[in-house]
Design a protein around this motif. Structure first.
Motif, PDB file in Angstrom:
ATOM      1  N   GLY A  56       0.403  -1.764  -0.257  1.00 23.90           N
ATOM      2  CA  GLY A  56       0.453  -0.211   0.251  1.00 23.90           C
ATOM      3  C   GLY A  56       0.775   0.983   0.235  1.00 23.90           C
ATOM      4  O   GLY A  56       0.254   1.951  -0.886  1.00 23.90           O
ATOM      5  N   SER A  57       1.541   1.346   0.800  1.00 26.47           N
ATOM      6  CA  SER A  57       3.120   2.896   0.482  1.00 26.47           C
ATOM      7  C   SER A  57       3.477   2.358  -0.985  1.00 26.47           C
ATOM      8  O   SER A  57       3.699   4.030  -1.249  1.00 26.47           O
ATOM      9  N   ALA A  58       3.659   1.237  -0.977  1.00 30.68           N
ATOM     10  CA  ALA A  58       4.432   2.071  -2.781  1.00 30.68           C
ATOM     11  C   ALA A  58       3.533   2.404  -3.431  1.00 30.68           C
ATOM     12  O   ALA A  58       3.543   3.128  -3.960  1.00 30.68           O
ATOM     13  N   PHE A  59       2.114   2.188  -3.351  1.00 31.74           N
ATOM     14  CA  PHE A  59       0.799   2.609  -4.312  1.00 31.74           C
ATOM     15  C   PHE A  59       0.496   4.281  -3.901  1.00 31.74           C
ATOM     16  O   PHE A  59       1.019   5.363  -4.884  1.00 31.74           O
ATOM     17  N   ILE A  60       0.775   4.717  -2.680  1.00 32.08           N
ATOM     18  CA  ILE A  60       1.464   5.641  -2.082  1.00 32.08           C
ATOM     19  C   ILE A  60       1.493   6.416  -2.624  1.00 32.08           C
ATOM     20  O   ILE A  60       1.573   7.591  -3.435  1.00 32.08           O
ATOM     21  N   ASN A  61       3.275   6.290  -2.502  1.00 29.75           N
ATOM     22  CA  ASN A  61       3.640   6.709  -2.709  1.00 29.75           C
ATOM     23  C   ASN A  61       4.193   6.915  -4.391  1.00 29.75           C
ATOM     24  O   ASN A  61       4.307   8.136  -5.076  1.00 29.75           O
ATOM     25  N   LEU A  62       3.437   6.267  -5.284  1.00 31.36           N
ATOM     26  CA  LEU A  62       3.712   5.966  -6.381  1.00 31.36           C
ATOM     27  C   LEU A  62       2.872   7.476  -6.982  1.00 31.36           C
ATOM     28  O   LEU A  62       2.553   8.086  -8.542  1.00 31.36           O
ATOM     29  N   ALA A  63       1.368   7.291  -6.650  1.00 27.06           N
ATOM     30  CA  ALA A  63       0.302   7.922  -6.936  1.00 27.06           C
ATOM     31  C   ALA A  63       0.914   9.225  -6.408  1.00 27.06           C
ATOM     32  O   ALA A  63       0.328  10.139  -7.056  1.00 27.06           O
ATOM     33  N   TRP A  64       1.379   9.316  -5.510  1.00 24.42           N
ATOM     34  CA  TRP A  64       1.756  11.383  -5.022  1.00 24.42           C
ATOM     35  C   TRP A  64       2.403  11.247  -5.745  1.00 24.42           C
ATOM     36  O   TRP A  64       3.409  13.027  -6.572  1.00 24.42           O
ATOM     37  N   ILE A  65       3.439  10.930  -6.110  1.00 18.29           N
ATOM     38  CA  ILE A  65       4.597  11.447  -7.142  1.00 18.29           C
ATOM     39  C   ILE A  65       4.105  11.330  -9.087  1.00 18.29           C
ATOM     40  O   ILE A  65       4.021  13.026  -9.291  1.00 18.29           O
ATOM     41  N   LEU A  67       0.487  12.486  -9.211  1.00 18.86           N
ATOM     42  CA  LEU A  67      -0.317  13.506  -9.196  1.00 18.86           C
ATOM     43  C   LEU A  67       0.088  14.350  -8.727  1.00 18.86           C
ATOM     44  O   LEU A  67      -0.861  15.777  -8.626  1.00 18.86           O
ATOM     45  N   THR A  68       0.587  14.748  -8.227  1.00 18.88           N
ATOM     46  CA  THR A  68       1.473  16.197  -7.182  1.00 18.88           C
ATOM     47  C   THR A  68       2.880  16.206  -6.893  1.00 18.88           C
ATOM     48  O   THR A  68       3.489  16.323  -8.131  1.00 18.88           O
ATOM     49  N   ASP A  69       2.567  17.568  -7.254  1.00 19.68           N
ATOM     50  CA  ASP A  69       4.482  18.169  -7.297  1.00 19.68           C
ATOM     51  C   ASP A  69       4.555  18.926  -5.698  1.00 19.68           C
ATOM     52  O   ASP A  69       5.460  19.716  -5.236  1.00 19.68           O
ATOM     53  N   LEU A  70       3.878  17.804  -4.923  1.00 22.00           N
ATOM     54  CA  LEU A  70       4.554  18.315  -3.522  1.00 22.00           C
ATOM     55  C   LEU A  70       5.610  17.742  -2.996  1.00 22.00           C
ATOM     56  O   LEU A  70       6.043  16.278  -3.329  1.00 22.00           O
ATOM     57  N   PRO A  71       6.494  18.008  -2.324  1.00 15.55           N
ATOM     58  CA  PRO A  71       7.607  17.301  -1.412  1.00 15.55           C
ATOM     59  C   PRO A  71       6.755  15.956  -1.027  1.00 15.55           C
ATOM     60  O   PRO A  71       5.788  15.421  -0.541  1.00 15.55           O
ATOM     61  N   GLN A  72       7.297  14.845  -0.922  1.00 15.30           N
ATOM     62  CA  GLN A  72       7.401  13.097  -0.959  1.00 15.30           C
ATOM     63  C   GLN A  72       7.050  13.160   0.304  1.00 15.30           C
ATOM     64  O   GLN A  72       6.544  11.649   0.853  1.00 15.30           O
TER      65      GLN A  72
END
Length: 90
Positions: A56-65, A67-72
């Motif tokens: 789940g954390s892998a998918f959260i991080n991939l979606a974050w990268i 969909l957003t330009d905010l810091p990781q």
């Protein structure tokens, strides 16, 4: 570590996964896990919940990268909340 040209964040990531696996192994020896049924309606043991957290954390991080330009670091906080919820209620 020069043979793979790893960066420090990559090395810390894999070191933390190795540490989590080692801790889970020690816990399994000292206090064996009893499967339980949580919110998902499936029976999970401690190792299953760790796997679900990592996946789940892998998918959260991939979606974050994607969909957003905010810091990781914000995604890291979301992953920590997700990990807590997974081990508590799944």
């Amino acid at each position: 570590m020069d043979w793979m040209a790893w960066t420090l964040p990559t090395a810390l990531f894999f070191a933390s996964i190795a540490t989590a696996l080692a801790v889970m192994s020690v816990l399994a020896i000292k206090r064996p896990s009893t499967p339980r049924v949580g919110v998902l309606g499936i029976e999970t043991a401690r190792g299953d919940r760790l796997f679900l957290t990592l996946l789940g954390s892998a998918f959260i991080n991939l979606a974050w990268i994607g969909l957003t330009d905010l810091p990781q670091t914000f995604a890291l906080g979301i992953c920590a909340v997700f990990a807590f919820a997974t081990f508590r209620w799944v």
